[in-house]
Scaffold this active site. Structure first.
Site, PDB file in Angstrom:
ATOM      1  N   GLY A 170      36.067  37.816  38.820  1.00  0.00           N
ATOM      2  CA  GLY A 170      35.678  38.526  40.039  1.00  0.00           C
ATOM      3  C   GLY A 170      35.026  39.871  39.764  1.00  0.00           C
ATOM      4  O   GLY A 170      34.739  40.231  38.616  1.00  0.00           O
ATOM      5  N   LYS A 197      49.738  42.627  49.959  1.00  0.00           N
ATOM      6  CA  LYS A 197      49.797  43.603  48.857  1.00  0.00           C
ATOM      7  C   LYS A 197      51.127  44.362  48.901  1.00  0.00           C
ATOM      8  O   LYS A 197      51.772  44.570  47.872  1.00  0.00           O
ATOM      9  CB  LYS A 197      48.634  44.593  48.949  1.00  0.00           C
ATOM     10  CG  LYS A 197      47.276  43.978  48.679  1.00  0.00           C
ATOM     11  CD  LYS A 197      47.116  43.609  47.210  1.00  0.00           C
ATOM     12  CE  LYS A 197      45.878  42.803  46.935  1.00  0.00           C
ATOM     13  NZ  LYS A 197      45.829  42.199  45.617  1.00  0.00           N
ATOM     14  N   SER A 219      46.383  48.271  46.523  1.00  0.00           N
ATOM     15  CA  SER A 219      45.284  48.835  47.301  1.00  0.00           C
ATOM     16  C   SER A 219      45.768  50.039  48.095  1.00  0.00           C
ATOM     17  O   SER A 219      46.946  50.093  48.503  1.00  0.00           O
ATOM     18  CB  SER A 219      44.782  47.757  48.260  1.00  0.00           C
ATOM     19  OG  SER A 219      43.957  48.314  49.242  1.00  0.00           O
ATOM     20  N   TYR A 255      46.295  40.738  54.957  1.00  0.00           N
ATOM     21  CA  TYR A 255      45.868  41.084  53.589  1.00  0.00           C
ATOM     22  C   TYR A 255      46.703  42.258  53.069  1.00  0.00           C
ATOM     23  O   TYR A 255      47.292  42.204  51.979  1.00  0.00           O
ATOM     24  CB  TYR A 255      44.375  41.438  53.550  1.00  0.00           C
ATOM     25  CG  TYR A 255      43.988  42.124  52.261  1.00  0.00           C
ATOM     26  CD1 TYR A 255      43.978  41.426  51.052  1.00  0.00           C
ATOM     27  CD2 TYR A 255      43.680  43.487  52.227  1.00  0.00           C
ATOM     28  CE1 TYR A 255      43.662  42.071  49.851  1.00  0.00           C
ATOM     29  CE2 TYR A 255      43.360  44.128  51.039  1.00  0.00           C
ATOM     30  CZ  TYR A 255      43.358  43.419  49.861  1.00  0.00           C
ATOM     31  OH  TYR A 255      43.052  44.055  48.683  1.00  0.00           O
TER      32      TYR A 255
HETATM   33  P1  NAD Z   1      37.135  39.274  43.774  1.00  0.00           P
HETATM   34  O1  NAD Z   1      37.301  38.328  44.891  1.00  0.00           O
HETATM   35  O2  NAD Z   1      35.768  39.550  43.277  1.00  0.00           O
HETATM   36  O3  NAD Z   1      38.029  38.815  42.526  1.00  0.00           O
HETATM   37  C1  NAD Z   1      39.245  38.124  42.685  1.00  0.00           C
HETATM   38  C2  NAD Z   1      39.188  36.924  41.763  1.00  0.00           C
HETATM   39  O4  NAD Z   1      40.420  36.191  41.892  1.00  0.00           O
HETATM   40  C3  NAD Z   1      38.060  35.950  42.100  1.00  0.00           C
HETATM   41  O5  NAD Z   1      37.325  35.673  40.924  1.00  0.00           O
HETATM   42  C4  NAD Z   1      38.770  34.697  42.611  1.00  0.00           C
HETATM   43  O6  NAD Z   1      38.070  33.526  42.293  1.00  0.00           O
HETATM   44  C5  NAD Z   1      40.117  34.802  41.910  1.00  0.00           C
HETATM   45  N1  NAD Z   1      41.229  34.138  42.609  1.00  0.00           N
HETATM   46  C6  NAD Z   1      41.587  34.249  43.904  1.00  0.00           C
HETATM   47  N2  NAD Z   1      42.661  33.502  44.153  1.00  0.00           N
HETATM   48  C7  NAD Z   1      43.009  32.897  42.992  1.00  0.00           C
HETATM   49  C8  NAD Z   1      44.038  32.001  42.603  1.00  0.00           C
HETATM   50  N3  NAD Z   1      44.913  31.532  43.496  1.00  0.00           N
HETATM   51  N4  NAD Z   1      44.111  31.599  41.320  1.00  0.00           N
HETATM   52  C9  NAD Z   1      43.205  32.048  40.409  1.00  0.00           C
HETATM   53  N5  NAD Z   1      42.206  32.885  40.716  1.00  0.00           N
HETATM   54  C10 NAD Z   1      42.106  33.313  41.994  1.00  0.00           C
HETATM   55  O7  NAD Z   1      37.853  40.634  44.212  1.00  0.00           O
HETATM   56  P2  NAD Z   1      37.854  42.057  43.513  1.00  0.00           P
HETATM   57  O8  NAD Z   1      37.126  42.994  44.398  1.00  0.00           O
HETATM   58  O9  NAD Z   1      37.467  41.937  42.094  1.00  0.00           O
HETATM   59  O10 NAD Z   1      39.395  42.413  43.648  1.00  0.00           O
HETATM   60  C11 NAD Z   1      40.317  42.145  42.602  1.00  0.00           C
HETATM   61  C12 NAD Z   1      41.711  42.493  43.117  1.00  0.00           C
HETATM   62  O11 NAD Z   1      41.753  43.853  43.528  1.00  0.00           O
HETATM   63  C13 NAD Z   1      42.155  41.663  44.315  1.00  0.00           C
HETATM   64  O12 NAD Z   1      43.527  41.356  44.178  1.00  0.00           O
HETATM   65  C14 NAD Z   1      41.945  42.598  45.467  1.00  0.00           C
HETATM   66  O13 NAD Z   1      42.806  42.321  46.546  1.00  0.00           O
HETATM   67  C15 NAD Z   1      42.240  43.949  44.853  1.00  0.00           C
HETATM   68  N6  NAD Z   1      41.589  45.064  45.522  1.00  0.00           N
HETATM   69  C16 NAD Z   1      40.231  45.037  45.720  1.00  0.00           C
HETATM   70  C17 NAD Z   1      39.617  46.087  46.400  1.00  0.00           C
HETATM   71  C18 NAD Z   1      38.132  46.063  46.676  1.00  0.00           C
HETATM   72  O14 NAD Z   1      37.682  46.783  47.572  1.00  0.00           O
HETATM   73  N7  NAD Z   1      37.329  45.285  45.953  1.00  0.00           N
HETATM   74  C19 NAD Z   1      40.372  47.187  46.847  1.00  0.00           C
HETATM   75  C20 NAD Z   1      41.735  47.201  46.598  1.00  0.00           C
HETATM   76  C21 NAD Z   1      42.337  46.126  45.927  1.00  0.00           C
HETATM   77  N1  UFG Z   2      31.548  50.896  57.567  1.00  0.00           N
HETATM   78  C1  UFG Z   2      30.465  50.999  58.406  1.00  0.00           C
HETATM   79  N2  UFG Z   2      29.618  49.937  58.473  1.00  0.00           N
HETATM   80  C2  UFG Z   2      29.795  48.794  57.761  1.00  0.00           C
HETATM   81  C3  UFG Z   2      30.914  48.710  56.907  1.00  0.00           C
HETATM   82  C4  UFG Z   2      31.776  49.784  56.854  1.00  0.00           C
HETATM   83  O1  UFG Z   2      30.270  52.014  59.072  1.00  0.00           O
HETATM   84  O2  UFG Z   2      28.980  47.863  57.889  1.00  0.00           O
HETATM   85  C5  UFG Z   2      32.467  52.052  57.453  1.00  0.00           C
HETATM   86  C6  UFG Z   2      33.883  51.764  57.879  1.00  0.00           C
HETATM   87  O3  UFG Z   2      34.021  51.925  59.263  1.00  0.00           O
HETATM   88  C7  UFG Z   2      34.668  52.769  57.040  1.00  0.00           C
HETATM   89  C8  UFG Z   2      33.843  52.897  55.758  1.00  0.00           C
HETATM   90  O4  UFG Z   2      32.558  52.422  56.083  1.00  0.00           O
HETATM   91  O5  UFG Z   2      34.697  54.003  57.691  1.00  0.00           O
HETATM   92  C9  UFG Z   2      34.379  52.071  54.597  1.00  0.00           C
HETATM   93  O6  UFG Z   2      34.536  50.716  55.014  1.00  0.00           O
HETATM   94  P1  UFG Z   2      34.766  49.526  53.969  1.00  0.00           P
HETATM   95  O7  UFG Z   2      34.865  48.263  54.759  1.00  0.00           O
HETATM   96  O8  UFG Z   2      33.762  49.577  52.887  1.00  0.00           O
HETATM   97  O9  UFG Z   2      36.163  49.907  53.302  1.00  0.00           O
HETATM   98  P2  UFG Z   2      37.597  50.135  53.962  1.00  0.00           P
HETATM   99  O10 UFG Z   2      38.011  51.517  53.573  1.00  0.00           O
HETATM  100  O11 UFG Z   2      37.603  49.799  55.394  1.00  0.00           O
HETATM  101  O12 UFG Z   2      38.493  49.048  53.230  1.00  0.00           O
HETATM  102  C10 UFG Z   2      38.369  48.814  51.842  1.00  0.00           C
HETATM  103  C11 UFG Z   2      38.695  47.341  51.558  1.00  0.00           C
HETATM  104  C12 UFG Z   2      40.140  47.060  51.887  1.00  0.00           C
HETATM  105  C13 UFG Z   2      41.000  48.000  51.116  1.00  0.00           C
HETATM  106  C14 UFG Z   2      40.618  49.428  51.413  1.00  0.00           C
HETATM  107  C15 UFG Z   2      41.409  50.394  50.574  1.00  0.00           C
HETATM  108  O13 UFG Z   2      37.896  46.511  52.362  1.00  0.00           O
HETATM  109  O14 UFG Z   2      40.453  45.751  51.509  1.00  0.00           O
HETATM  110  O15 UFG Z   2      39.239  49.635  51.135  1.00  0.00           O
HETATM  111  O16 UFG Z   2      41.253  50.104  49.235  1.00  0.00           O
HETATM  112  F1  UFG Z   2      42.282  47.799  51.457  1.00  0.00           F
END
Ligand code: NAD
Ligand code: UFG
Length: 349
Positions: A12, A154, A126, A150
């Site tokens: 990912g 977490k 997160s 979601y």
């Molecule tokens: P991503 O979706 O790109 O990566 C997650 C990976 O996990 C994917 O490759 C998916 O195929 C794999 N996966 C999902 N379910 C699975 C399962 N049951 N078995 C095996 N593989 C599985 O997401 P990311 O942005 O790289 O996020 C990685 C982690 O960090 C996630 O747990 C996500 O919740 C957490 N996180 C992400 C963000 C963000 O904004 N990207 C913020 C906070 C936390």
């Molecule tokens: N926003 C816009 N337009 C868009 C998308 C977002 O104005 O099209 C704004 C939102 O309202 C917010 C800011 O941009 O004020 C950031 O939004 P994101 O959706 O990029 O991020 P969030 O902070 O809402 O949430 C993200 C992840 C969550 C995670 C959280 C904290 O989506 O899964 O960060 O890590 F939990």
């Protein structure tokens, strides 16, 4: 050569960048991913960037039998656990899928780790576990609450990790609470590749800039912030990746400590924020992206998005004191690297 690490979800967005950082730090890596939200091409590109094949096993964390085969074949020092589903809106529509994947999947992984006496885990948590924060910046002692499945998944995993650490003090369970990961590898070869129309701000901005989407909607300009738009702690994904290396280094130092006065070999449950400590507003990010790319980003203000909070940024002190880690890259670098990835790969992988 250092220890071998199992990286669940390593195909990912954050996982693929972390594989590169782990390789550069000398770790052996085994990636385990069901490719539900990623592609083999990400694995190919990481292999190309590290100049050697990345060991990849396609499998699901809910499949204990398949996991046991992986643990039979390798001697792991620990697991970095990225695997999970992450779309807030989808989690509201499909809560059972999210609890099954993120919570049951993590329990299965922990059970197999216990069977093989592998008790070092770095978990992807997160900032969402802080809900609507009472004070800013947010430190790790802040109250936790969540408003969507979601986030609940977490938070539930964090509670499970806390209980596990109490039940058996030989576990080291580091919960890294990411703020808003953005950016891409400076090569432009790997980056974030959303399946549909992006929900998150940075991929939306970059797809508008490349011409795939018409216009950005900014959700709300009446928040009590610097310019009325939401404020977040955007962190470059390569800084975030380095945070995982620092967490592992910390665990390695602990377990190899020979000092008789320092008998502790495990950390129990240890939550750590990974953020820059700086808030950037939505408009500030749009302006930074415009400046870096020299392109116009059409936008309009619309109403607030349900469930959004005004401001969220980290206290990053604990990571600095304990892990010696801090974020180094600027918002301009986050924009430049996102743009390189987006313009070199307009349709993703
Ligand atoms: P991503 O979706 O790109 O990566 C997650 C990976 O996990 C994917 O490759 C998916 O195929 C794999 N996966 C999902 N379910 C699975 C399962 N049951 N078995 C095996 N593989 C599985 O997401 P990311 O942005 O790289 O996020 C990685 C982690 O960090 C996630 O747990 C996500 O919740 C957490 N996180 C992400 C963000 C963000 O904004 N990207 C913020 C906070 C936390
Ligand atoms: N926003 C816009 N337009 C868009 C998308 C977002 O104005 O099209 C704004 C939102 O309202 C917010 C800011 O941009 O004020 C950031 O939004 P994101 O959706 O990029 O991020 P969030 O902070 O809402 O949430 C993200 C992840 C969550 C995670 C959280 C904290 O989506 O899964 O960060 O890590 F939990």
């Amino acid at each position: 050569m250092k220890n071998t690490i199992l990286v669940t979800g390593g195909a990912g967005y954050i996982g693929s960048h972390t594989c590169i950082a782990l390789h550069q730090a000398g770790y052996e890596i085994v990636v385990y991913d069901n490719l539900s939200n990623s592609s083999r091409e990400a694995i190919n590109r990481v292999s190309h960037l590290i100049d050697q094949p990345l060991t990849f096993i396609e499998g699901d964390i809910r499949d204990a039998k398949a996991l046991r085969q992986v643990f039979d074949a390798h001697q792991f020092f620990g697991v970095i656990h990225f695997a999970g589903l992450k779309a807030v809106g989808e989690s509201v529509a499909k809560p059972l899928l999210y609890y099954n994947n993120n919570v049951s999947g993590t329990i299965t992984l922990l059970e197999v780790m216990a069977e093989y006496d592998v008790k070092n885990l770095v978990f992807s948590s997160s900032a969402t576990v802080y809900g609507d924060p009472e004070t800013l910046p947010i430190d790790e002692t802040a109250p936790r609450s969540c408003t969507n499945p979601y986030g609940q998944s977490k938070l539930t995993v964090e509670h499970i990790l806390e209980d596990l650490a109490v039940s058996d003090t030989s576990w080291s369970l580091i919960s890294l609470r990411y703020f808003n990961p953005v950016g891409a590898h400076p090569s432009g070869q790997i980056g974030e590749d959303p399946n549909d129309i992006p929900n998150n701000l940075m991929p939306y901005i970059s797809q508008v800039t490349v011409g795939k989407l018409e216009k950005l909607s900014i959700f709300g300009n009446d928040y009590p912030t610097v310019d009325g738009t939401g404020v977040r702690d955007f962190i470059h994904v390569t800084d975030l990746a380095q945070g995982h290396v620092s967490a592992l280094n910390y665990l390695e130092q602990l377990t190899s400590s020979r000092s008789p006065s320092d008998m502790a070999k495990s950390v129990g449950f240890l939550p750590i924020n990974l953020g820059t400590g700086k808030g950037t507003s939505v408009l500030e990010l749009v302006n930074a992206f415009t400046e870096v790319t020299g392109r116009d980003i059409p936008y309009q203000f619309t109403g607030r998005r349900a469930g959004d909070i005004a401001s969220c940024y980290a206290s990053a002190d604990k990571a600095k004191v304990l892990l010696g880690w801090y974020a180094k890259l600027s918002v301009a670098e986050m924009c430049a690297d996102t743009w390189r990835w987006q313009s070199m790969n307009p349709n993703g992988y």
